[in-house]
Structure formats: C-alpha cells, structure tokens
Design an enzyme around this catalytic site. Structure first.
Site, PDB file in Angstrom:
ATOM      1  N   GLY A  64     -13.768  14.850  10.740  1.00 46.85           N
ATOM      2  CA  GLY A  64     -14.502  16.049  10.447  1.00 46.85           C
ATOM      3  C   GLY A  64     -13.338  17.099  10.133  1.00 46.85           C
ATOM      4  O   GLY A  64     -13.526  18.044   9.567  1.00 46.85           O
TER       5      GLY A  64
ATOM      6  N   LYS B 161       1.314   3.954  -2.912  1.00 48.04           N
ATOM      7  CA  LYS B 161       0.926   5.422  -2.879  1.00 48.04           C
ATOM      8  C   LYS B 161       2.328   6.227  -3.205  1.00 48.04           C
ATOM      9  O   LYS B 161       2.044   7.418  -3.858  1.00 48.04           O
ATOM     10  CB  LYS B 161       0.615   5.616  -1.447  1.00 48.04           C
ATOM     11  CG  LYS B 161      -1.030   5.353  -1.081  1.00 48.04           C
ATOM     12  CD  LYS B 161      -2.054   6.199  -1.910  1.00 48.04           C
ATOM     13  CE  LYS B 161      -3.117   6.074  -1.217  1.00 48.04           C
ATOM     14  NZ  LYS B 161      -4.203   6.979  -2.132  1.00 48.04           N
TER      15      LYS B 161
ATOM     16  N   TYR C 198       0.878  -1.174   0.044  1.00 48.22           N
ATOM     17  CA  TYR C 198      -0.018   0.049  -0.079  1.00 48.22           C
ATOM     18  C   TYR C 198       0.872   1.383   0.191  1.00 48.22           C
ATOM     19  O   TYR C 198       0.908   2.225  -0.880  1.00 48.22           O
ATOM     20  CB  TYR C 198      -0.950  -0.146   1.230  1.00 48.22           C
ATOM     21  CG  TYR C 198      -1.648   1.365   1.565  1.00 48.22           C
ATOM     22  CD1 TYR C 198      -2.553   1.737   0.421  1.00 48.22           C
ATOM     23  CD2 TYR C 198      -1.461   1.994   2.434  1.00 48.22           C
ATOM     24  CE1 TYR C 198      -3.359   2.765   0.640  1.00 48.22           C
ATOM     25  CE2 TYR C 198      -1.965   3.491   2.524  1.00 48.22           C
ATOM     26  CZ  TYR C 198      -2.856   3.671   1.750  1.00 48.22           C
ATOM     27  OH  TYR C 198      -3.559   4.752   1.816  1.00 48.22           O
TER      28      TYR C 198
END
Length: 321
Positions: free
Chosen positions: A200, A136, A132
C-alpha cells in the site's frame, strides 16, 4: 493524464492500477504478456520486447510506468533476466520516443547494491550478487545513457526493498507462512535487519512520483521504517496471530549446507524448490537500506510498517482465514 503501465498484471501492478483508477483525472491502461485477473478490460496483451506492439499500445500516453521484469531468484535460463530487464528497457524507450512520450517511472531494485552493505543510499556503489540485480543495474545504465541524450525527459527511478502485502506470494509470504505454521527454524541468530516495503505504501509512492515529480532525473530507494530484524518478524507474527512460535535455531553453516543440498536436488530433478542456497543467504543477510531521500520528498506513507504487516497476516494466516 493518460498512464500506461507496462507489466501491470502482477502483484504490484494490480494494486497500482487499482489505486490510480480511483482518480477520475487518470486514464490507465495495462500492457502485459499475461492477462490481468482484475483489470482485464484495460489490458492489452504484448511482450515488452515487441517494440512494434509497444508503439501501438502507447499511443496517446503521457506517462509510462515500467514494471515488467524477471525477478524470481530461480529463473532459467539466466539470459531471461537480461532479455526482459535490459532489452525490455530499450524497447520501451524506443516506443516512447516514437510516441513523443517523455515521462517514465521505472521500478529498479535495491538488489543492485548487493548483500550485507552498511545501509546504502542512492549514491552508494553498486555490487549486485545475482543476475537479477546485475540486470536491473544494467537497465539503469541504459536509462542513464538515454537521459544524457534526452535531457528534456523526466525519469523517476524507484529502488524498492522486498515488497509484501495481502495477495503476495513471494519470499516474504513464504517466510511468514513458515513462521505462522509453527514449523519455523531460525537460521542464525535472527539479528539481521531487513528493510521491507508494504504494498500500500510503495504503490502510493509510485503514484506520488507520477503526479509530483514531473521534471529531471530522480532516483529513490524505498523502504518502510523502522527496519525489522528476522527475530522481530517472528515476534510480531506471534503477537498478531496470538500464537506461540517455537524458537528453534540452527547454525548458519548448517543452513547453507542444506541449501546447497536442495540446489543439487533441484538440478537432478529439474524442479524448482522453495529452499535454495541463494534463499538461505538472502534470509540471513543484512538487507537494510537508506530511504531518507524518499521520506524527505514530501511523500507520507499511508500505512505504518507494523500496520501493513498486521493487515497481511490477518488476511492470509488468521484462524478465521
């Protein structure tokens, strides 16, 4: 502003699109291989490797946000990491050039630095330990080469730490579920620090990049501060949920031995198990990253890290839930 989110049907994309849609000046579409359970009306079904479909769906867009990725740590075959994360980048860039779109926000990962590093910043050497992270980093290298030939483009890369929040079902959720259940065993001493990103805040940062960083090639680590240790997570979980969490510790070597046993079991049965040597190694590793550049960019995280943890724990694991 017309914003195309590629890979927006997942956890991060769903929250990002919900945030962007609150601004009436933004028109958002989602391009994903899977239907969005929340934003079906603006979703266009397409594979990130299908350049022709991307060309069609990106028509008229001003900015592209590339979220599409293979990111689980048990993907098989491993070639999928490189197909989706690297070749998907090439397909996206070709489709953008076809549509004369020159602005891209790409979510990479701090996995490109590897484990147990000394709080790497954006200039630290890369040393990914799994496919992974390697894929990337290769995707970022594709972007670097592209920008060298397209200096008038605006490219923003964000390398998030592990992302958590309400509705997430990743590694942090599994860890907190084990802690909250009272069946948790600490592997090692629990002093290893772990940089984390509340959903958030990371989505608000991506929105900030879209609206404020409109020129140049910019790279940012993202992680909310201060960094918690694994022991801190156990403590805060107990305090927030008002539960007594047993303090059972097992040595690291024994935890790794158990992880290898589960690797063997998964190979024999063909099943994907929640425990593996890779997850034990990541659990015990120091994964602390420098995000000072992001915090000095003018961005202000809307949620303190402990508030984000509290929101997730109460939503997912409270007695009422």
């Amino acid at each position: 502003m017309k914003i195309a989110v590629i890979g927006g049907s997942g956890f991060v994309g769903t929250r990002l699109i919900s945030l962007l849609k609150q601004d009436s000046a933004c028109e958002v579409c989602n391009i994903d291989i899977q239907q969005s359970p929340v934003h079906a009306n603006i979703t266009r079904i397409a594979n990130v490797l299908d350049t022709k479909a991307l060309r069609e769906h990106l028509t008229g867009s001003d900015v592209v946000v590339l979220l599409a990725a293979e990111h689980r740590d048990d993907v098989t075959p491993v070639s999928l990491y490189y197909d989706v994360n690297v070749e998907g980048m090439r397909s996206t860039l070709q489709a953008m050039e076809y549509n004369k779109i020159k602005r891209l926000v790409f979510t990479s990962s701090v996995a490109i630095y590897g484990l147990d590093k000394q709080e790497p910043d954006e200039l630290a050497p890369t040393d990914p330990f799994n496919d992974y992270g390697k894929s990337k980093w290769q995707a970022e290298q594709v972007l670097q080469a592209w920008y060298a030939d397209h200096p008038d483009w605006n490219i923003n890369i964000v390398r998030p730490t592990v992302i958590f929040g309400e509705g997430n079902r990743g590694n942090v959720f599994n860890l907190l579920r084990q802690i909250a259940s009272g069946r948790f065993m600490m592997i090692g001493k629990g002093h290893n620090q772990k940089s984390m990103s509340y959903i958030g805040n990371i989505t608000a940062f991506v929105e900030f990049l879209i609206k404020e960083k409109i020129s140049g090639y910019n790279v940012y680590n993202y992680g909310d501060k201060p960094d918690f240790t694994t022991a801190d997570l156990v403590y805060h979980t107990g305090m927030i949920l008002n539960r007594k969490i047993p303090a059972i510790h097992i040595p690291y070597w024994l935890g790794m031995l158990g992880g290898y046993g589960f690797d063997l079991l998964a190979r024999v049965t063909g099943r994907k198990l929640n425990i593996s040597s890779v997850r034990v190694k990541k659990f015990c590793a120091v994964t602390k990253y420098n995000s000072e550049k992001a915090m000095c960019s003018g961005f202000v995280p809307p949620y303190p890290l402990q508030d984000g943890l509290k929101r997730m724990l109460l939503e997912e694991f409270s007695a009422k839930k």
